[in-house]
Design a protein around this motif. Structure first.
Motif: not given
Length: 101
Positions: A26, A96, A52-55, A28, A36, A59, A38
């Motif tokens: 994880y 995610f 990298l995966f975002t909320r 930050w 933020n 991807r 991810r």
């Protein structure tokens, strides 16, 4: 959060990650206040890419960017907080759209 049909959207799986091939963190960023969040999947072998995966459910291939940051901007990378995936924070994976196999 539910969609129009009443299905819980946080339970949807878009991406499947094999823990044998990737280390999950994880991430930050920030200086004093972390924000933020991810998810970063770093390949266990150099030939594997970094994702990298975002909320928001996106991807990104982060392989070149992470290598560039390590070489050119190590000070900025020090501001980023990496927390390895562990049993106490595993429940955050659903944010995610990622399933760990």
């Amino acid at each position: 959060m539910k969609n129009r049909k009443g299905v819980d959207m946080m339970k949807e799986v878009k991406y499947i990650v094999d823990h044998r091939h990737y280390k999950l963190y994880y991430v930050w960023d920030g200086i004093r206040v972390y924000f933020n969040m991810r998810l970063l999947a770093i390949g266990r072998h150099p030939s594997y890419p970094v994702y990298l995966f975002t909320r928001a459910g996106h991807r990104f291939d982060f392989t070149e960017k992470l290598a560039w940051m390590r070489a050119k901007e190590p000070e900025k990378l020090k501001r980023v907080k990496f927390i390895p995936l562990n049993p106490s924070n595993r429940h955050l994976l659903q944010h995610f759209f990622v399933k760990l196999v």
